[in-house]
Design a protein around this motif. Sequence first.
Motif, PDB file in Angstrom:
ATOM      1  N   VAL A  15       0.840  -1.209   0.000  1.00  0.00           N
ATOM      2  CA  VAL A  15       0.000   0.000   0.000  1.00  0.00           C
ATOM      3  C   VAL A  15       0.872   1.255   0.000  1.00  0.00           C
ATOM      4  N   ARG A  16       1.992   1.201   0.731  1.00  0.00           N
ATOM      5  CA  ARG A  16       2.891   2.369   0.732  1.00  0.00           C
ATOM      6  C   ARG A  16       3.379   2.666  -0.683  1.00  0.00           C
ATOM      7  N   ILE A  17       3.710   1.616  -1.437  1.00  0.00           N
ATOM      8  CA  ILE A  17       4.168   1.842  -2.823  1.00  0.00           C
ATOM      9  C   ILE A  17       3.036   2.475  -3.641  1.00  0.00           C
ATOM     10  N   ALA A  18       1.834   1.933  -3.494  1.00  0.00           N
ATOM     11  CA  ALA A  18       0.693   2.470  -4.265  1.00  0.00           C
ATOM     12  C   ALA A  18       0.466   3.947  -3.935  1.00  0.00           C
ATOM     13  N   LEU A  19       0.492   4.279  -2.641  1.00  0.00           N
ATOM     14  CA  LEU A  19       0.295   5.677  -2.235  1.00  0.00           C
ATOM     15  C   LEU A  19       1.380   6.557  -2.836  1.00  0.00           C
ATOM     16  N   ASN A  20       2.616   6.081  -2.801  1.00  0.00           N
ATOM     17  CA  ASN A  20       3.729   6.877  -3.345  1.00  0.00           C
ATOM     18  C   ASN A  20       3.586   7.067  -4.854  1.00  0.00           C
ATOM     19  N   LEU A  21       3.202   5.983  -5.548  1.00  0.00           N
ATOM     20  CA  LEU A  21       3.038   6.107  -7.007  1.00  0.00           C
ATOM     21  C   LEU A  21       1.983   7.151  -7.345  1.00  0.00           C
ATOM     22  N   LEU A 200      13.071   3.545  -8.482  1.00  0.00           N
ATOM     23  CA  LEU A 200      11.945   4.485  -8.569  1.00  0.00           C
ATOM     24  C   LEU A 200      11.641   5.020  -7.172  1.00  0.00           C
ATOM     25  N   PRO A 201      11.479   6.357  -7.024  1.00  0.00           N
ATOM     26  CA  PRO A 201      11.248   6.915  -5.684  1.00  0.00           C
ATOM     27  C   PRO A 201      10.063   6.272  -4.960  1.00  0.00           C
ATOM     28  N   ALA A 202       9.012   5.936  -5.678  1.00  0.00           N
ATOM     29  CA  ALA A 202       7.828   5.359  -5.032  1.00  0.00           C
ATOM     30  C   ALA A 202       8.170   4.043  -4.337  1.00  0.00           C
ATOM     31  N   PRO A 208      11.079  -0.911   4.182  1.00  0.00           N
ATOM     32  CA  PRO A 208      10.945  -0.908   5.647  1.00  0.00           C
ATOM     33  C   PRO A 208      11.937   0.005   6.354  1.00  0.00           C
ATOM     34  N   SER A 209      13.203  -0.011   5.905  1.00  0.00           N
ATOM     35  CA  SER A 209      14.235   0.753   6.634  1.00  0.00           C
ATOM     36  C   SER A 209      13.984   2.253   6.590  1.00  0.00           C
ATOM     37  N   ARG A 210      13.121   2.718   5.684  1.00  0.00           N
ATOM     38  CA  ARG A 210      12.873   4.165   5.595  1.00  0.00           C
ATOM     39  C   ARG A 210      11.594   4.584   6.303  1.00  0.00           C
ATOM     40  N   GLN A 211      10.985   3.672   7.057  1.00  0.00           N
ATOM     41  CA  GLN A 211       9.756   4.017   7.763  1.00  0.00           C
ATOM     42  C   GLN A 211      10.082   4.529   9.169  1.00  0.00           C
ATOM     43  N   SER A 212       9.205   5.371   9.716  1.00  0.00           N
ATOM     44  CA  SER A 212       9.529   6.016  10.995  1.00  0.00           C
ATOM     45  C   SER A 212       9.596   5.014  12.152  1.00  0.00           C
ATOM     46  N   ASP A 213       8.936   3.859  12.021  1.00  0.00           N
ATOM     47  CA  ASP A 213       8.976   2.865  13.098  1.00  0.00           C
ATOM     48  C   ASP A 213      10.051   1.790  12.860  1.00  0.00           C
ATOM     49  N   ALA A 214      10.912   1.995  11.850  1.00  0.00           N
ATOM     50  CA  ALA A 214      11.939   0.982  11.536  1.00  0.00           C
ATOM     51  C   ALA A 214      12.864   0.750  12.726  1.00  0.00           C
ATOM     52  N   GLU A 215      13.267  -0.495  12.896  1.00  0.00           N
ATOM     53  CA  GLU A 215      14.191  -0.827  14.011  1.00  0.00           C
ATOM     54  C   GLU A 215      15.520  -1.276  13.441  1.00  0.00           C
TER      55      GLU A 215
END
Length: 215
Positions: A15-21, A200-202, A208-215
Amino acid sequence: MRLHGYFRSSAAWRVRIALNLKGLKVEHVAHHLRHGGQRAPDYLKLQPQGLVPALETDHGTVLVQSLAICEWLDEGWPEPSLLPRGPGAAERDLRARIRGFAQAIACDIHPVQNLKVLSRLRAVPLPEDVVSAWARDVIQEGLTACEALLGGEEGPFCFGATPTLADLCLVPQLGNARRFGCDLTVVPRLMAVEAACSPLPAFAEAVPSRQSDAE
Ligand SMILES: N[C@@H](CCC(=O)N[C@@H](CS)C(=O)NCC(=O)O)C(=O)O
């Protein structure tokens, strides 16, 4: 809009990819799956299955299931399209092939190696190496079939010159495959698709590593 997810969830990653696209900005709400955040009573009121993702829309509906959410986004924000449009036989065939490929991952690979299933295997109890081998074998077998499904399809993406619902499912599943130690040298066409998507930026911003909750 508000997307309920988790950095490592491959279903939320789609879904994150779809939103970014589509160039859509949403609020991200993280639920820590390993700490049981998906089973918190407040979240279960929103998503009774206790799974991420869920999308709260601007008009207050809650949408569940990543493929349904991606198709909803595609209907509301048609460009760039995630599925070919048009009433012709060729477009109908292609839509069905793309959905078939996406579902081979989302319905037949991903659920069998999901946290919920692996937790049940651990609770049997089965040793961790047996559980991991289960996940690895499920993914390996499924991706080998996906490689064959793309046999006659033009690249560089799964189905032609632009990313579709198929690529949105494939890239996160390859992420899972690496986590479980699958041999990806046997799926060169899938690797080539990933190489086309990754810059591609999207796609790059959805990892995962670029998400705010990434560990
Ligand atoms: N078919 C669902 C799958 C959702 C799903 O399985 N999400 C996983 C993360 S990728 C989850 O929430 N797992 C929590 C658990 O297993 O307890 C979709 O495509 O949205």
